[in-house]
Design an enzyme around this catalytic site. Structure first.
Site, short mmCIF file in Angstrom:
data_model
loop_
_atom_site.label_atom_id
_atom_site.label_comp_id
_atom_site.label_asym_id
_atom_site.label_seq_id
_atom_site.Cartn_x
_atom_site.Cartn_y
_atom_site.Cartn_z
N LYS A 112 0.82 -1.22 0.00
CA LYS A 112 0.00 0.00 0.00
C LYS A 112 0.85 1.26 0.00
O LYS A 112 0.40 2.31 -0.45
CB LYS A 112 -0.89 0.04 1.24
CG LYS A 112 -1.67 -1.20 1.51
CD LYS A 112 -2.80 -1.36 0.55
CE LYS A 112 -3.55 -2.64 0.85
NZ LYS A 112 -4.73 -2.81 0.04
C1 PLP Z 1 -0.94 -7.77 2.41
C2 PLP Z 1 -2.03 -7.71 1.41
N1 PLP Z 1 -2.03 -8.55 0.38
C3 PLP Z 1 -3.00 -8.54 -0.55
C4 PLP Z 1 -4.05 -7.66 -0.47
C5 PLP Z 1 -5.08 -7.68 -1.54
O1 PLP Z 1 -4.90 -6.59 -2.41
P1 PLP Z 1 -6.14 -6.00 -3.19
O2 PLP Z 1 -7.11 -5.54 -2.17
O3 PLP Z 1 -5.59 -4.89 -4.00
O4 PLP Z 1 -6.68 -7.11 -4.01
C6 PLP Z 1 -4.12 -6.77 0.61
C7 PLP Z 1 -5.22 -5.80 0.79
O5 PLP Z 1 -5.60 -5.08 -0.02
C8 PLP Z 1 -3.07 -6.77 1.54
O6 PLP Z 1 -3.06 -5.88 2.53
N1 LIG Z 2 -6.51 -5.25 2.22
C1 LIG Z 2 -6.85 -3.89 2.35
C2 LIG Z 2 -8.32 -3.67 2.18
C3 LIG Z 2 -8.61 -2.34 1.56
O1 LIG Z 2 -8.08 -2.34 0.28
P1 LIG Z 2 -7.86 -1.08 -0.62
O2 LIG Z 2 -6.73 -1.44 -1.51
O3 LIG Z 2 -9.12 -0.86 -1.33
O4 LIG Z 2 -7.54 0.11 0.22
C4 LIG Z 2 -6.31 -3.37 3.66
O5 LIG Z 2 -5.29 -3.87 4.11
O6 LIG Z 2 -6.87 -2.49 4.26
#
Ligand code: PLP
Ligand SMILES: N[C@@H](CCOP(=O)(O)O)C(=O)O
Length: 462
Positions: A112
């Site tokens: 993120k």
């Molecule tokens: C460590 C981790 N891996 C994978 C994901 C999944 O990613 P996305 O929500 O973009 O599919 C998340 C949350 O978004 C996450 O925090």
């Molecule tokens: N896995 C995410 C969930 C929110 O996902 P986002 O990419 O839409 O912000 C988290 O860790 O909060």
């Protein structure tokens, strides 16, 4: 560059307006009207450039004239200056044809940070110019919340409220959200699961009086700028393995579908990607949809990869928009059925599109644990449980094309699951070593829209 809603009924916006707006006013998600193309020569020319230079070249066409080249270059430089690895997103070899893209060297140890550090800078520049302030509200299953707090803590023109599901994030994730002392940071522990937090957030955006009163902004991947920033590492990693002269495939641990959708955008821009593989944990609505065509919610089931404990996957709507031939009313119809009836059946044509575009797989709890153990024994690489879900599904899809699995978080964020699998407890980096000693500050709150909105109103009034 103009941005349009997946549901076709919201105002058309510039990049900056779409970024500050978050969710479109018709409930849809913003997308660029057309996806810019990169020629094979332009992609080849990325080889050997720094991550920051690649980021500028990949993202610039989407930004239009919202920022000058020099402004945008400065923003990118500042966004990645705090990363703990010179390559920003290094590749590690796991096997003859399998690579891990380590996306956890940012300040909060999850992928993120790539987008959140950038949009922190973009918000500051845009709000400063407008002399405006906003209230950011985010929903998190653990990682988005800490990354958003890190990016926006202490800023004058932003309050940041993070809704996290009480008891369903790891202790490290919770402490990352509850220990910052800045007055503009508000961590709210909601009695519910991540889907409840995300639904409350969307309801706030659809409550126009509240939305306008508090100047609501969103930094979840409903925000197009989040997705855009994540497109960059598909290019940087593919080029370092020989693209565009050689195809690559990606496996992406998936929950809210933002990360893998960024891969789809990279492919549409011209990056030669053979397969994009969706990897889910036991909360496998996306894998079930790909298998059967029925997109039906079940309850969220807590797992050892808690950040992927999601059933209502926001960005799947963006994929559906293309699957339904860019027909906003068809997307709006399916989204309404998901909300009111708990699901819908993807049309035959749309399902064929999705199956041509994505492969999928799921990992059970036991398989996730066994993958952490096996990778540690075979390569010495300590995987976080989310990355392990990816590696397990990637291994089922290995072929002659190099496979890159996205390692989305640092193992030290999930020490219990990693220790249970390997017998070794991964340490936090030195700069976070006192995390367990810092005092926590958060508000527990019911999953009640009115109560959450009132708390936000009270806090920003003080
Ligand atoms: C460590 C981790 N891996 C994978 C994901 C999944 O990613 P996305 O929500 O973009 O599919 C998340 C949350 O978004 C996450 O925090
Ligand atoms: N896995 C995410 C969930 C929110 O996902 P986002 O990419 O839409 O912000 C988290 O860790 O909060």
């Amino acid at each position: 560059m103009r941005y349009i809603s997946t549901r076709g009924q919201a105002p058309v916006l510039s990049f900056e307006e779409a970024m500050l707006t978050g969710l479109a006013r018709d409930g849809g998600l913003y997308l660029p009207e057309t996806i810019p193309q990169m020629t094979q020569e332009e992609i080849a020319a990325l080889a050997g450039l720094s991550y920051e230079e690649i980021a500028f070249r990949v993202m610039k066409p989407f930004i239009g004239d919202c920022f000058t080249d020099d402004e945008f270059k400065g923003i990118i430089e500042r966004a990645y200056a705090g990363f703990g690895h010179d390559a920003r997103a290094p590749l590690v070899q796991m096997g003859p044809n399998h690579f891990l893209l380590e996306l956890f060297h940012g300040p909060t140890l999850a992928f993120k940070d790539f987008a959140m550090q950038l949009i922190g800078q973009l918000f500051q520049a845009a709000l400063g110019r407008r002399g405006d302030r906003v209230t950011i509200v985010g929903a998190t299953s653990g990682d988005t919340g800490s990354a958003a707090i890190e990016a926006f803590r202490g800023l004058d023109n932003v309050d940041v409220f993070i809704l996290f599901p009480e008891g369903r994030v790891s202790e490290v994730q919770r402490r990352q959200m509850t220990t910052p002392s800045e007055a503009n940071v508000h961590a709210l522990a909601v009695k519910g699961d991540f889907d409840d937090c995300q639904a409350a957030l969307k309801d706030m955006f659809n409550d126009f009086d509240f939305r306008d009163e508090v100047k609501l902004a969103g930094v979840n991947s409903i925000n197009w700028a989040r997705v855009l920033a994540q497109v960059v590492y598909y290019f940087s990693s593919a080029v370092s393995l020989g693209a565009p002269h050689r195809k690559v495939s990606f496996t992406v641990p998936t929950g809210n579908f933002g990360d893998i959708f960024a891969g789809y955008v990279a492919k549409r821009m011209g990056l030669p990607i053979e397969h994009l593989v969706i990897a889910t944990n036991q909360n496998d609505i996306l894998h079930r949809t790909m298998v059967s065509g029925a997109h039906v919610k079940e309850g969220v089931s807590p797992s050892i990869s808690p950040s992927m404990d999601i059933q209502v996957s926001s960005n799947f709507e963006r994929a559906l928009y293309y699957a339904y031939g860019q027909d906003g009313s068809a997307v709006a119809h399916e989204m309404e059925a998901l909300k009111t009836e708990g699901g819908f059946t993807v049309s035959q044509g749309a399902l064929e599109f999705l199956r041509e575009t994505f492969l999928s797989g799921r990992a059970s709890e036991e398989e996730t644990s066994a993958t952490i153990r096996a990778a540690f024994a075979a390569t010495g690489e300590t995987l976080c449980p989310h990355s392990a879900v990816g590696v397990k599904v990637a291994e089922e899809n290995l072929g002659t094309t190099p496979m890159i699995t996205l390692a989305t978080a640092h193992p030290a964020k999930f020490p219990d699951a990693v220790e249970a699998a390997t017998g070794e407890r991964p340490p936090l980096p030195n700069r976070m070593a006192d995390l367990y000693d810092r005092s926590e500050r958060f508000s527990a709150i019911d999953n009640d829209l009115g109560a959450i909105e009132n708390l936000i109103r009270e806090r920003i009034a003080t």
